[in-house]
Write a protein that holds these residues in place. Sequence first.
Motif, short mmCIF file in Angstrom:
data_model
loop_
_atom_site.label_atom_id
_atom_site.label_comp_id
_atom_site.label_asym_id
_atom_site.label_seq_id
_atom_site.Cartn_x
_atom_site.Cartn_y
_atom_site.Cartn_z
N TRP A 1 0.84 -1.19 0.00
CA TRP A 1 0.00 0.00 0.00
C TRP A 1 0.88 1.25 0.00
CZ3 TRP A 1 -1.07 3.65 4.10
CH2 TRP A 1 -2.13 4.52 3.80
N ALA A 2 1.94 1.23 0.83
CA ALA A 2 2.86 2.37 0.90
C ALA A 2 3.54 2.58 -0.45
CB ALA A 2 3.89 2.15 2.00
N LYS A 3 3.88 1.48 -1.10
CA LYS A 3 4.59 1.58 -2.38
C LYS A 3 3.70 2.13 -3.49
CE LYS A 3 8.19 -1.02 -4.20
NZ LYS A 3 9.32 -0.21 -3.89
N ILE A 4 2.41 1.79 -3.42
CA ILE A 4 1.48 2.24 -4.46
C ILE A 4 1.41 3.76 -4.50
CG2 ILE A 4 -1.00 2.38 -5.00
CD1 ILE A 4 -1.12 -0.58 -4.27
N ARG A 5 1.63 4.41 -3.34
CA ARG A 5 1.50 5.86 -3.29
C ARG A 5 2.68 6.57 -3.98
NH1 ARG A 5 -0.24 7.48 2.62
NH2 ARG A 5 1.74 6.51 3.09
N ARG A 6 3.80 5.85 -4.15
CA ARG A 6 4.90 6.40 -4.93
C ARG A 6 4.59 6.14 -6.40
NH1 ARG A 6 8.36 3.71 -1.12
NH2 ARG A 6 7.93 4.75 0.84
N LEU B 1 3.97 4.32 -9.51
CA LEU B 1 3.64 2.89 -9.57
C LEU B 1 4.54 2.16 -10.55
CD1 LEU B 1 1.48 1.26 -8.15
CD2 LEU B 1 0.02 1.58 -10.15
N THR B 2 5.21 1.08 -10.08
CA THR B 2 6.01 0.26 -10.98
C THR B 2 5.45 -1.15 -10.98
OG1 THR B 2 7.52 -0.55 -9.31
CG2 THR B 2 8.08 1.56 -10.36
N PRO B 3 5.75 -1.93 -12.04
CA PRO B 3 5.26 -3.31 -12.08
C PRO B 3 5.83 -4.17 -10.96
CG PRO B 3 5.95 -2.57 -14.25
CD PRO B 3 6.40 -1.52 -13.29
N GLU B 4 6.81 -3.66 -10.20
CA GLU B 4 7.33 -4.41 -9.07
C GLU B 4 6.22 -4.71 -8.07
OE1 GLU B 4 10.56 -2.41 -7.10
OE2 GLU B 4 10.67 -3.96 -5.57
N VAL B 5 5.33 -3.71 -7.88
CA VAL B 5 4.19 -3.91 -6.98
C VAL B 5 3.31 -5.04 -7.50
CG1 VAL B 5 2.10 -2.86 -6.07
CG2 VAL B 5 4.22 -1.55 -6.16
N ASN B 6 3.10 -5.03 -8.82
CA ASN B 6 2.31 -6.11 -9.42
C ASN B 6 2.93 -7.47 -9.13
OD1 ASN B 6 0.94 -4.00 -10.42
ND2 ASN B 6 1.06 -4.60 -12.57
N ALA B 7 4.24 -7.54 -9.22
CA ALA B 7 4.93 -8.81 -8.96
C ALA B 7 4.71 -9.24 -7.52
CB ALA B 7 6.42 -8.68 -9.26
N MET B 8 4.83 -8.27 -6.59
CA MET B 8 4.61 -8.59 -5.17
C MET B 8 3.19 -9.09 -4.95
SD MET B 8 6.48 -5.36 -3.42
CE MET B 8 8.25 -5.13 -3.56
N CYS B 9 2.23 -8.38 -5.58
CA CYS B 9 0.83 -8.81 -5.45
C CYS B 9 0.64 -10.21 -5.99
CB CYS B 9 -0.09 -7.85 -6.20
SG CYS B 9 -0.19 -6.26 -5.39
N THR B 10 1.29 -10.51 -7.11
CA THR B 10 1.16 -11.85 -7.69
C THR B 10 1.69 -12.89 -6.73
OG1 THR B 10 1.42 -10.86 -9.87
CG2 THR B 10 1.73 -13.24 -9.72
N VAL B 11 2.80 -12.59 -6.07
CA VAL B 11 3.34 -13.54 -5.08
C VAL B 11 2.32 -13.76 -3.96
CG1 VAL B 11 5.13 -13.90 -3.34
CG2 VAL B 11 5.74 -12.98 -5.59
N LEU B 12 1.77 -12.66 -3.44
CA LEU B 12 0.75 -12.76 -2.39
C LEU B 12 -0.44 -13.60 -2.84
CD1 LEU B 12 2.06 -10.46 -0.61
CD2 LEU B 12 -0.28 -9.63 -0.32
#
Lengths: 368, 277
Positions: B240-245, B247-258
């Motif tokens: 959530w904290a990262k999304i506010r910066r 947005l990079t696909p890295e967040v997508n990758a983290m979400c996919t792992v979750l």
Amino acid sequence: MLDNTKVPGLAIDRVGKVFQQAGKPDFRALDDVSLTIRPNEFFTLLGPSGCGKTTLLRMIAGFEHPSEGEIRLDGDPITGLPPNRRPVNTVFQNYALFPHLSVAANIGFGLEMLKKPRAEIEATVAQMLRLVRMEEMADRKTSQISGGQQQRVALARALAPRPRVLLLDEPLSALDLKLRKEMQIELKRMQAETGITFVFVTHDQEEALTMSDRIAVMSAGRVLQVGAPRDIYDRPANHFVANFIGDSNFLTGTVVEMSAGLVSIRLVNGAVLEASVPSSVTFGATATVVVRPEHAVLAAPGEGVIAGEVETVIYFGTDTHFHIRTGEGATFIVRQQNRRGDAAVAQRGEAVSIHLPPGVATVLAGEA
Amino acid sequence: MRARPATARAGQKATDVRYQPGFFTVALVCLIVLYAPIFVLVGLSFNANTVVTSWTGFTLDWFAKAVQNDDFYSAAANTLTISLSATVFSTMLATAAALGTTRGQPWRGQGAAYMTISLPLMVPEIITAVATLAFFSLLASVFGINFGIGNLIIAHTVFCIPFAYMPIRARLEDMDLTLDYAAADLYATPWATFWRITLPLLLPGIIAGAALAFIVSFDDFTITQLVAGPGQTTLPIYIWAKIRRPLTPEVNAMCTVLLMISVFFVSFSAFIGGRRR
Ligand SMILES: Nc1ncnc2c1ncn2[C@@H]1O[C@H](COP(=O)(O)OP(=O)(O)OP(=O)(O)O)[C@@H](O)[C@H]1O
Ligand SMILES: [Mg+2]
């Protein structure tokens, strides 16, 4: 009280049970029940649904506590012991086999809980599997065997720890007629082979008569009569027992003559009948006598003591039932054995009479 | 003669929702609304472009980047510590509660106990979160007690209990009570009965309950966000904290792992729950 004479067997001493129900009046399920069950006896509790058979069995097993009275096993009170410390095992009505254990593990469970050595458990399990003829199924899951086989596993499981008393709550009620007959014979065989006291619950009077050494007939929480099957059938203590065990005809009359064990009764239609009396009756009192349908004989009009007309003829294969409407308007049932080639003794609508040979009538105690 | 089976089937069709006009369309729209965003998210985690919204090619770089990120690691470690502890504690408590509310003599207040245990499912989570925060602030200010990450474990344990409780209770209610009687009849002490009979038969329910508790704790945001102290960032909060910066696909990758972890646990619990039925 000094209790130095250890009475062998299972004693149920003035036991009563009251269930407290939230918001409803208390319910008395058992009232002053006293029974003495002898060692190695096949004892049956017989009675209609809801009369308290299961409640009594659960108290012997320890799942329920009597509100009054005491239960003793070979002289020692067991009323205060939890189920796992009573040398009593139960065959449950729905078998209650452990679904996650194999047939062999189910049978060995009791011995395992008693911490018997492994070798002894294995030997006993093998012996029990032989006794109930289930050797090939030892490793099956209990869900992979038929109803009759489950019943035998339940029996083996309860017998394996060699209890002093085995309780059986309508163990045959879920089986079909043929399997039921087979299991009745098996049960008798196993009881003879193991020498264990069996307390058997049923509401099937025929099953009770064929299997038991003694029967206790129960109704509404009370024991009405205890005796050998023959005693109960031939000398029912009261109207309820006579009606519940087999078919019965009831006749009312007045006591006109008394001698040792025999009385003469004048029936409403004027005929005089000789009947045996289990207890005392008073001269001139009204009495009810009971006659079993198979003990009465059809005769030509005027020959028998009761006149009537054939109302219904029911053919049963081995015998035929004749429903006779008597002059007083009651129905009297006569059962006659069929012999090969015989035509029916009487037809519907025919006028007949009923002959009662000496000794077939019994006076019911305590009936006005 | 021929007409009868046909009318019978027509009658069935009339009451079967699957044969209502438009059923297929509605169902399809629902499924798309539910799952399309997730598929897009998963798909974009393999996108080579740094701008999330335009596809330029396939790459696993974002996963590599996510896995090499120390903050992601410490958030994942926190999450697992909290979720696994909360799962173990809440499942144990829920099992005890389920046994207490279904077994033994019925007792006064049994219905009320059942209500009390399941009520938190219906209380808005933000209220539970604020209440929990107030509780821990009180502990800290009045008694000077702070359990550190233990605060989060306690908070998670508490709100996971009803989730673990439901499947365990359902399983217990299905179970035949005469099995317990039979064990006692065969000389098993109450303790032996529990270990040898009740627990093995209850295990599918316990596993299903634990899996549910784990998932609920694993992706909890509201309560964690309020209760967490410094250095107690969990994965959902980190993302959530990262999304506010930017947005990079890295967040997508983290979400996919979750997502993969969640899918694994849900499938596992469904599999266990479905067995032996
Ligand atoms: N826990 C209980 N609370 C209240 N009443 C009970 C309870 N258990 C049994 N009873 C009542 O006690 C009476 C006797 O029950 P019991 O189960 O002993 O009957 P039964 O003779 O075994 O009947 P069946 O042949 O139908 O099995 C019934 O009327 C029943 O409703
Ligand atoms: Mg019963």
